[in-house]
Design a protein around this motif. Structure first.
Motif, short mmCIF file in Angstrom:
data_model
loop_
_atom_site.label_atom_id
_atom_site.label_comp_id
_atom_site.label_asym_id
_atom_site.label_seq_id
_atom_site.Cartn_x
_atom_site.Cartn_y
_atom_site.Cartn_z
N SER A 1 29.87 -40.94 38.82
CA SER A 1 30.27 -42.09 38.98
C SER A 1 30.60 -42.83 39.70
O SER A 1 29.62 -42.50 40.97
CB SER A 1 32.15 -41.29 39.18
N GLU B 1 30.84 -43.95 43.00
CA GLU B 1 31.39 -43.55 44.45
C GLU B 1 31.68 -45.26 45.65
O GLU B 1 30.69 -45.48 46.32
CB GLU B 1 31.71 -42.62 45.02
N ASP C 1 34.17 -48.13 47.39
CA ASP C 1 34.99 -48.92 48.72
C ASP C 1 35.26 -50.67 48.10
O ASP C 1 34.40 -50.64 47.67
CB ASP C 1 34.63 -48.51 49.59
N LYS D 1 30.78 -44.63 35.37
CA LYS D 1 31.83 -44.46 36.04
C LYS D 1 32.59 -45.10 37.29
O LYS D 1 31.19 -45.80 37.70
CB LYS D 1 32.83 -43.48 35.93
N ASN E 1 34.25 -44.96 41.21
CA ASN E 1 34.96 -44.13 41.16
C ASN E 1 36.51 -43.38 39.83
O ASN E 1 37.35 -42.79 40.24
CB ASN E 1 36.55 -44.78 41.98
N GLY E 2 35.58 -42.85 39.55
CA GLY E 2 36.47 -41.84 38.59
C GLY E 2 35.99 -41.60 37.08
O GLY E 2 36.80 -41.52 36.02
N GLN F 1 28.60 -37.73 40.30
CA GLN F 1 28.92 -38.94 41.84
C GLN F 1 27.56 -39.32 42.59
O GLN F 1 26.89 -38.62 43.01
CB GLN F 1 29.83 -38.55 42.64
N ARG G 1 27.54 -41.49 45.57
CA ARG G 1 28.11 -42.31 47.10
C ARG G 1 27.95 -43.34 47.05
O ARG G 1 26.85 -43.37 47.58
CB ARG G 1 28.74 -41.26 47.72
#
Ligand code: BGC
Length: 740
Positions: free
Chosen positions: A164, A166, A168, A198, A200-201, A511, A513
């Motif tokens: 995922s 992640e 903003d 993915k 953000n999930g 994840q 980031r």
């Protein structure tokens, strides 16, 4: 005869149209006159498998021209060139029975380690978007469809089907969606391919926000959303989110799931109908007859050579080492000269119609060439023996040209480091120690470290992966038949540790980031003042250019026209890339030190001058305001800079923009400072606060103005409860009403 609307067919038939008929084509719906259309890779040549379909490359594909992959075309900074590649790929698609090309790829090179960077253009979204849109225009003008991929935030291969990203919202909009937005809105590709990962999930192929709200509602996309191959986990969720076509197929279980979901009322029939109509419309691109590419092969090979030469980046050229003068005694060293690496591995692998080697090409240009391999990349041969042989061979030469690079760059695997193999580095150093002049030619699908050997080479040429005619193209540039005009589309850092994603790549525990936010590539290096080996936009030439007479006129609603004069002050015809950056601190977000906002490439004869005009649209000055959920031009000063690279500004001018004043919509959770700054609410709140105050208290409040700064960040809701505050929730609600 008009065909029936496919949406009137039985539900089962409709559902079946929404997954492939086989590995590379859609299902035909004969009763509605819908043909099967072939979709295939892409992007830099056609990989048409007929004898048997697989994803692993066991089955060869039909011969086709392998053009320079995106890593190279990105370095050309030439939209017209990208369009010509798109057109040629489009012509070959038709000749091979392919209706939809699975390209271009416009993902951002977030880390130099991404294993698929060779299929992507740049670390910058403008450069990626402009070139991607040009490719689409070129391909679609031939009557085939193009597919922009992989939507979105597919910036690594590690765990690519599960990770995922992640990220903003501002970073998503400004960096990772921007190139897609440009391609979709400017070039209207027939298809968009959803990514494996993915965001953000939420899996990209089930991501309603991306596939419907952003792509269709905001950007007006009307084509087909196709899954990446095997990306769909929950077919019903994917369809509801906006994914029309699942590939490959057939997939009876998923078709049945669609039917069941509609029957049980979990999925709106209208969603199915809309997707069916879109897929049926795509089938109009089906190609009926196939001729093979023989008729165009010679022309396309010549085009591939021309394109590749314009992608080469001359990184370093001390002591006028290049171009190689006629009649020089050359020793060519390095396996890559005789066995070129001209494309990467994976779904984009093309069965080239022919392959030029740099060695043959240099000889055919009349150079006297001795060749030694210097190393092997398959582990056969003793490194020391090969190196010693190379050192002996260069002793009698005037110039040594060393071809080094990487093998095995492929889809599915990220690189672990930026290094060239150790034996190649040692070879370069050993050769450079004895040769009067040493030229190093790199064949890599991404950036490699130049540290440890950079200073021993007199000239360094970034030859990327240049496609099947790359060998001749390199000889053209080395000999000066073509003036090098490529510019880095990606920063060459000093160390992997300096790269902005270093601490967050490739992620952990499922994840990744995107902690560096919008500070990707040169945006980071320039903002923090980090030294790099070669900056984004860097590239030398055999001639010289000068830029002057810059003027920037604000021409309307926060758009500007940039004019400048470029002169070829050297002695050769050559192309120059004009790079326009914008630097600002306007707005309430941290802006990168500068951002590329326009570019163009011009060809000039010796002594020739040209006035170049570029338009900066509003977006060139905007950032994404996450509170207002829209693009926002903050009022203020913007410096338009002409760069030789992202690190070297040669001319600049500052303009002031009125911008759009977004008065923040207030709520009880807004800070008291925002309330007081609001043109309507501010005076009302001040009056309410002072309503019961005595004259003495009033005067004290005036004198203590800075006390308000201290409380400015307190949310209104909490502020009300401070002792002595005589304003109630009802008062605030009343003021809020007045602001609406
Ligand atoms: C790749 C896509 C490609 C598809 C079909 C996938 O593995 O990610 O880029 O178009 O396969 O080959």
């Amino acid at each position: 005869m008009p065909q029936p609307d496919p949406a009137t067919l039985p539900l089962e038939r409709k559902a079946s149209l929404l997954s492939g008929g086989d590995f590379w084509s859609t299902q035909p719906l004969d009763e509605a006159g819908v043909a099967a259309v072939v979709l295939t890779d892409g992007p830099h040549g056609i990989r048409r498998q007929k004898a048997g379909a697989d994803h692993l490359g066991f089955h060869a594909s039909e011969p086709a021209t392998c053009f320079a992959p995106a890593v190279a075309v990105g370095s050309s900074w030439d939209a017209e060139l990208a369009e010509r590649v798109g057109a040629a790929v489009g012509r070959e698609a038709r000749a091979l029975g392919v209706g939809v090309v699975l390209g271009p790829g416009v993902n951002i090179k977030r880390s130099p380690l991404c294993g698929r960077n060779f299929e992507y253009y740049s670390e910058d979204p403008l450069l990626s978007g402009v070139l991607g849109a040009a490719f689409v225009r070129g391909a679609q003008a031939q009557g085939v469809g193009a597919t922009v991929k992989h939507f979105a935030v597919n910036n690594q291969e590690t765990e690519r089907m599960r990770v995922s990203a992640e990220v903003d919202e501002r970073t998503l909009r400004e960096i990772y969606l921007a190139a897609f937005e440009r391609v979709v809105t400017e070039a209207r590709p027939a298809a968009v391919m959803s990514a494996y990962n993915k965001i953000n999930g939420v899996p990209a192929s089930e991501n309603r926000r991306l596939l419907t709200d952003v792509l269709r509602t905001e950007w007006g996309f009307e084509g087909v959303v196709v899954s990446d191959w095997g990306a769909v986990g929950d077919r019903v969720a994917a369809l509801a989110a906006g994914l029309d076509l699942q590939m490959p197929g057939p997939d009876e279980a998923h078709d049945a799931a669609i039917v069941e979901a509609v029957r049980e009322g979990r999925l709106d029939q209208a969603v199915v109908d809309a997707s069916v109509r879109r897929v049926a419309a795509l089938a109009r691109l089906a190609v009926a007859s196939e001729t093979g590419v023989d008729a165009v092969a010679a022309d396309h090979h010549a085009l591939a050579r021309e394109v590749a030469a314009d992608c080469v980046v001359l990184l370093k050229n001390d002591k006028y080492t290049l171009p190689l003068a006629d009649g020089l005694r050359l020793t060519v060293v390095g396996e890559f000269a005789a066995r070129p690496q001209f494309q990467g591995g994976g779904s984009s692998l093309v069965n080239a119609t022919r392959v030029d080697t740099p060695l043959d090409a240099l000889r055919s240009l009349g150079h006297l060439v001795t060749y030694v391999p210097g190393f092997t990349t398959d582990g056969t041969g003793d490194a020391e023996t090969l190196r010693e042989e190379a050192v002996r061979a260069v002793c009698g030469a005037e110039v040594a040209v060393v071809f080094v690079g990487l093998r095995g760059e492929t889809e599915g695997v990220d690189r672990e480091n930026l290094d060239l193999p150790a034996d190649q580095v040692e070879l370069v150093r050993a050769v450079a120690a004895v040769a009067p002049r040493t030229v190093v030619v790199l064949s890599t699908g991404g950036v490699v470290s130049l540290e440890g050997w950079h200073d021993s080479a007199d000239a360094i040429v970034a030859g990327w992966l240049l496609g099947q005619a790359g060998g001749s193209a390199l000889a053209d540039v080395l000999s000066g038949a073509v003036n090098p005009s490529g510019r880095l589309a990606e920063t060459v850092p000093l160390r992997l540790e300096d790269t902005p994603s270093f601490l967050n790549f490739p992620g952990e525990a499922g994840q990744v980031r995107h902690g560096e936010g919008v500070m990707v590539g040169y945006r980071h290096y320039e903002s923090v003042g980090r030294a790099v080996r070669y900056p984004f936009g860097h590239g030398l030439s055999y001639t010289t250019f000068e830029t002057d007479a810059l003027s920037v006129d604000v021409t309307g609603d926060d758009t500007a026209t940039v004019r400048l004069r470029v002169t070829n002050t050297g002695e050769r015809t050559g192309k120059h890339v004009v790079q326009v950056y914008v630097a600002t601190t306007a707005g309430r977000v941290r802006r990168p030190a500068r951002e590329l906002r326009a570019f163009t490439k011009v060809e000039l004869r010796p002594g020739e001058s040209r006035i170049v005009e570029l338009l900066l649209e509003r977006r060139a000055f905007a950032h994404y305001d996450i509170e207002a959920d829209r693009w926002h031009v903050a009022p203020g000063a913007y410096t338009v800079q002409i760069g030789e690279s992202a690190a070297e500004v040669v001319a600049e001018q500052t303009v002031t923009l009125i911008g759009d004043n977004i008065a923040a919509a207030l709520s009880l959770d807004s800070a008291i400072g925002d309330w007081l700054a609001h043109p309507v609410a501010g005076p009302m709140l001040r009056a309410a606060l002072m309503a019961e105050a005595t004259e003495q208290e009033r005067q004290q409040a005036e004198a203590n103005g800075d006390m308000m700064e201290m409380v400015a960040s307190i949310p209104a809701r909490q502020f009300l409860h401070f002792p002595g505050v005589s304003v109630s929730t009802d008062d605030l609600t009343e003021i809020l009403e007045a602001t609406r």
